[in-house]
Scaffold this active site. Structure first.
Site, mmCIF file in Angstrom:
data_model
loop_
_atom_site.group_PDB
_atom_site.id
_atom_site.type_symbol
_atom_site.label_atom_id
_atom_site.label_comp_id
_atom_site.label_asym_id
_atom_site.label_seq_id
_atom_site.Cartn_x
_atom_site.Cartn_y
_atom_site.Cartn_z
ATOM 1 N N ARG A 157 -29.866 38.949 25.855
ATOM 2 C CA ARG A 157 -28.409 38.924 26.026
ATOM 3 C C ARG A 157 -28.044 38.375 27.401
ATOM 4 N NH1 ARG A 157 -25.512 44.349 25.088
ATOM 5 N NH2 ARG A 157 -23.874 42.899 25.679
ATOM 6 N N CYS B 44 -20.327 54.820 22.063
ATOM 7 C CA CYS B 44 -20.358 56.275 21.936
ATOM 8 C C CYS B 44 -19.008 56.901 22.225
ATOM 9 C CB CYS B 44 -21.426 56.852 22.852
ATOM 10 S SG CYS B 44 -21.243 56.266 24.538
ATOM 11 N N ASP C 118 -25.051 46.732 38.042
ATOM 12 C CA ASP C 118 -25.955 45.900 37.227
ATOM 13 C C ASP C 118 -27.278 45.589 37.924
ATOM 14 O OD1 ASP C 118 -24.130 45.908 35.208
ATOM 15 O OD2 ASP C 118 -23.465 43.839 35.457
ATOM 16 N N LYS D 28 -23.513 34.953 33.289
ATOM 17 C CA LYS D 28 -23.123 35.434 31.955
ATOM 18 C C LYS D 28 -21.727 36.054 31.997
ATOM 19 C CE LYS D 28 -24.524 39.640 30.594
ATOM 20 N NZ LYS D 28 -23.468 40.530 30.097
ATOM 21 N N ASN D 29 -21.515 36.978 32.951
ATOM 22 C CA ASN D 29 -20.243 37.701 32.951
ATOM 23 C C ASN D 29 -19.052 36.805 33.287
ATOM 24 O OD1 ASN D 29 -21.563 39.968 32.181
ATOM 25 N ND2 ASN D 29 -21.450 41.011 34.166
ATOM 26 N N ILE E 109 -20.506 53.993 38.636
ATOM 27 C CA ILE E 109 -19.647 53.204 37.743
ATOM 28 C C ILE E 109 -19.761 53.685 36.303
ATOM 29 C CG2 ILE E 109 -19.056 50.872 36.935
ATOM 30 C CD1 ILE E 109 -18.612 51.149 39.923
ATOM 31 N N ARG F 288 -19.012 44.329 24.120
ATOM 32 C CA ARG F 288 -17.786 44.886 24.677
ATOM 33 C C ARG F 288 -16.843 43.810 25.237
ATOM 34 N NH1 ARG F 288 -15.741 49.499 27.205
ATOM 35 N NH2 ARG F 288 -14.893 48.782 29.169
ATOM 36 N N ARG G 254 -10.325 55.131 25.067
ATOM 37 C CA ARG G 254 -10.595 55.296 26.493
ATOM 38 C C ARG G 254 -11.326 54.133 27.173
ATOM 39 N NH1 ARG G 254 -14.349 56.472 29.874
ATOM 40 N NH2 ARG G 254 -13.672 57.191 31.913
ATOM 41 N N PRO G 255 -12.384 53.620 26.568
ATOM 42 C CA PRO G 255 -13.124 52.571 27.294
ATOM 43 C C PRO G 255 -12.326 51.302 27.543
ATOM 44 C CG PRO G 255 -14.364 53.375 25.409
ATOM 45 C CD PRO G 255 -13.018 53.956 25.309
ATOM 46 N N VAL G 256 -11.229 51.099 26.818
ATOM 47 C CA VAL G 256 -10.385 49.926 27.086
ATOM 48 C C VAL G 256 -8.952 50.336 27.405
ATOM 49 C CG1 VAL G 256 -11.779 48.213 25.840
ATOM 50 C CG2 VAL G 256 -10.037 49.518 24.595
ATOM 51 N N ASP G 257 -8.782 51.605 27.768
ATOM 52 C CA ASP G 257 -7.411 52.084 27.995
ATOM 53 C C ASP G 257 -6.692 51.308 29.102
ATOM 54 O OD1 ASP G 257 -9.143 53.176 29.827
ATOM 55 O OD2 ASP G 257 -8.309 55.187 29.798
ATOM 56 N N LEU G 258 -7.432 50.877 30.121
ATOM 57 C CA LEU G 258 -6.767 50.146 31.210
ATOM 58 C C LEU G 258 -6.273 48.781 30.731
ATOM 59 C CD1 LEU G 258 -8.923 50.805 34.395
ATOM 60 C CD2 LEU G 258 -7.219 52.237 33.299
HETATM 61 C C1 UD1 Z 1 -18.220 44.384 33.625
HETATM 62 C C2 UD1 Z 1 -19.529 43.649 33.424
HETATM 63 C C3 UD1 Z 1 -20.692 44.633 33.456
HETATM 64 C C4 UD1 Z 1 -20.647 45.480 34.725
HETATM 65 C C5 UD1 Z 1 -19.283 46.120 34.912
HETATM 66 C C6 UD1 Z 1 -19.146 46.852 36.233
HETATM 67 C C7 UD1 Z 1 -18.854 41.802 32.010
HETATM 68 C C8 UD1 Z 1 -18.921 41.147 30.693
HETATM 69 N N1 UD1 Z 1 -19.486 42.981 32.139
HETATM 70 O O1 UD1 Z 1 -18.063 45.257 32.523
HETATM 71 O O2 UD1 Z 1 -21.917 43.903 33.383
HETATM 72 O O3 UD1 Z 1 -21.628 46.496 34.647
HETATM 73 O O4 UD1 Z 1 -18.256 45.106 34.852
HETATM 74 O O5 UD1 Z 1 -19.435 45.999 37.286
HETATM 75 O O6 UD1 Z 1 -18.267 41.268 32.946
HETATM 76 N N2 UD1 Z 1 -13.255 51.809 32.044
HETATM 77 C C9 UD1 Z 1 -12.359 52.660 31.445
HETATM 78 N N3 UD1 Z 1 -11.273 52.110 30.819
HETATM 79 C C10 UD1 Z 1 -11.061 50.782 30.770
HETATM 80 C C11 UD1 Z 1 -11.974 49.920 31.377
HETATM 81 C C12 UD1 Z 1 -13.074 50.469 32.018
HETATM 82 O O7 UD1 Z 1 -12.532 53.872 31.473
HETATM 83 O O8 UD1 Z 1 -10.058 50.361 30.169
HETATM 84 C C13 UD1 Z 1 -14.428 52.362 32.774
HETATM 85 C C14 UD1 Z 1 -15.763 51.948 32.174
HETATM 86 O O9 UD1 Z 1 -16.160 52.812 31.130
HETATM 87 C C15 UD1 Z 1 -16.667 52.033 33.389
HETATM 88 C C16 UD1 Z 1 -15.752 51.598 34.539
HETATM 89 O O10 UD1 Z 1 -14.428 51.799 34.065
HETATM 90 O O11 UD1 Z 1 -17.075 53.350 33.612
HETATM 91 C C17 UD1 Z 1 -15.911 50.153 35.003
HETATM 92 O O12 UD1 Z 1 -15.877 49.312 33.894
HETATM 93 P P1 UD1 Z 1 -15.418 47.779 33.963
HETATM 94 O O13 UD1 Z 1 -15.364 47.332 35.359
HETATM 95 O O14 UD1 Z 1 -14.225 47.619 33.111
HETATM 96 O O15 UD1 Z 1 -16.657 47.089 33.262
HETATM 97 P P2 UD1 Z 1 -16.641 45.909 32.213
HETATM 98 O O16 UD1 Z 1 -15.565 44.944 32.531
HETATM 99 O O17 UD1 Z 1 -16.742 46.449 30.835
#
Ligand code: UD1
Length: 426
Positions: A405, A123, A313, A27-28, A335, A99, A128-132
């Site tokens: 999913r 939430c 996961d 899936k990923n 993570i 996401r 922040r969650p996509v800041d990178l």
């Molecule tokens: C992907 C996988 C997910 C898996 C995760 C970690 C997909 C579709 N999903 O999610 O199943 O659990 O990798 O192996 O491939 N973060 C930030 N800012 C950012 C990006 C990430 O703070 O810009 C944080 C996230 O909140 C999290 C950590 O970094 O705590 C790792 O996230 P990330 O590796 O980016 O996970 P995803 O790519 O969303």
């Protein structure tokens, strides 16, 4: 308001599972490969695709941008063509569901020079969650503006190669930047990049499309930008999370199952932990065979980490196994914050779990008991199903839309190994 049909899964624990389970495409990986279509006006065909609701969500999103998508062979082959991208806005209504939708941002910017993508929400507040992802794209010369819950991104005269050093490992950010950099002017270096097999799979596909990439699978990826990418046919790598999940079915029930299409290199740190717990994993001609070595499951400690570490996961599923192990184990989640939502549900089945911050202490019990439980997320739901397979009596797992999913035909695959499991609509 209409009446919503919500499926539940009913499981009656009935002893050891025996047989074969085929492993689907990841899936990923597929969720990152599909947006790669945007980078080119030539067709991209993905084979070995999994049939999942997340893939449907990505299909809806890409179609909304103008990509033509045809599902062939009952969805196992996805033919995509982004000959004409006529909409540059990824709407909140689709993005909020998943996401991974943010993965259209890099490709749209790289090929079209502009994109408006909803922030995934959830939430966390703000970016922040996509800041990178955003900071990385800015490094490649994009101008970003956050307005009304959307990222408005522009790179009028195209993206430019740069050194992007991630402060911590992010799978999604690595994928977004990897795709964007393929069409940037000059060379991009991604430092502290994710090393997951899904990254390597994406790089393989992009290379087949004509991209110049090296170092994928290590923490430093180099991308030399090209003017245009062509078409390709690519087979999606096996799903290591589905694989690990079903490896736990014989482990938790004391059975004997062969995972067809399973590869040891995709799950090596997980296999190390299974070995420590007394579960034997052996390579076969078709995949991997899993049995308990001496009838027991030992307690093991696990700390989640980016690949090649123990995958977050598989943490929930491993917790289900530890609920029935001899002794006490410590599971540390590094993570994601708050990824122990399955613990209280497992406790409803008689598990002994103590959660403090990012650490769960699990003391094995003799027997889990069937109970009505609630799935809270994708991996949590399947951990409840694993626990239910090993429990005495009936369990009903509600809200299984989470499960759909990420796991295709879960009841069918487990039933083929002797499980008593069925889906009911309520
Ligand atoms: C992907 C996988 C997910 C898996 C995760 C970690 C997909 C579709 N999903 O999610 O199943 O659990 O990798 O192996 O491939 N973060 C930030 N800012 C950012 C990006 C990430 O703070 O810009 C944080 C996230 O909140 C999290 C950590 O970094 O705590 C790792 O996230 P990330 O590796 O980016 O996970 P995803 O790519 O969303």
């Amino acid at each position: 308001m209409g009446i919503e049909i919500v499926d539940s899964i009913v499981v009656t624990g009935n002893g050891p599972l025996k047989g074969q389970i085929p492993i689907a495409g990841a899936k990923n990986a597929c969720l990152a490969l599909m947006p790669a279509t945007i980078l080119s006006d030539a067709p991209l065909t993905l084979t070995n695709a999994p049939r999942l609701s997340d893939i449907k969500t990505m299909t809806v999103l890409l179609r909304s941008l103008g990509t033509e998508i045809t599902a062939l062979q009952d969805g196992k082959v996805i033919a995509l063509s982004s000959h004409e991208i006529d909409n540059l806005k990824a709407d909140y209504d689709i993005v909020r569901k998943m996401r991974a939708s943010i993965l259209v941002l890099g490709p749209l910017l790289a090929r079209m020079g502009r994109a408006v993508v909803s922030l995934p929400g959830g939430c966390a507040i703000g970016a922040r969650p996509v800041d990178l992802h955003l900071k990385g794209l800015e490094k490649l010369g994009a101008t970003l503006d956050l307005r009304d819950g959307y990222v408005h991104a522009e790179a009028k005269s195209g993206l430019t190669g740069a050194v992007v050093e991630f402060p911590f490992v992010s799978v999604g950010a690595t994928e977004n930047l990897l795709m964007a950099a393929t069409l940037a002017r000059g060379t991009t270096l991604l430092r502290n990049a994710a090393r997951e097999p899904e990254i390597v799979d994406l790089a393989d596909c992009l290379r087949a499309m004509g991209a110049r990439i090296s170092g994928d699978g290590t923490s430093e990826i180099e991308i030399e930008g090209v003017d245009r990418l062509g078409g390709a046919t690519h087979s999606v790598v096996a799903d290591r999370i589905e694989l690990g999940t079903y490896m736990l079915a014989p482990a938790i029930t004391g059975g004997d199952v062969e995972l067809v299409g399973g590869r040891l290199d995709l799950v090596s740190s997980f296999v190390e932990k299974l070995d420590e717990a007394g579960i034997s994993v052996e390579e076969t001609a078709a995949g991997l065979r899993v049995v308990r070595r001496n009838g027991h499951v030992g307690a093991v400690d696990v700390t989640t980490a980016p690949f090649p570490g123990f995958p977050t996961d598989l943490q929930a599923q491993m917790m289900a196994l530890m609920c029935t192990a001899d002794g006490t184990s410590r599971l540390e989640e590094r993570i994601f914050e708050n990824r122990f939502m399955h613990a209280p549900e497992l406790m409803r089945m008689g598990a002994d779990i103590d959660v403090h911050g990012g650490v769960a202490t699990v003391t094995g019990v003799n027997k889990l008991r069937g109970a009505p439980v609630m799935a809270t997320d994708l991996r949590a739901s399947v951990s409840l199903i694993l626990a239910a397979l090993a429990a005495e009596g009936d369990s009903i797992v509600r809200r299984v839309y989470h499960l759909d999913r990420g796991y295709e035909r879960v009841e069918e695959k487990l039933r083929a190994c002797g499980a008593k499991i069925e889906r009911v609509s309520a």
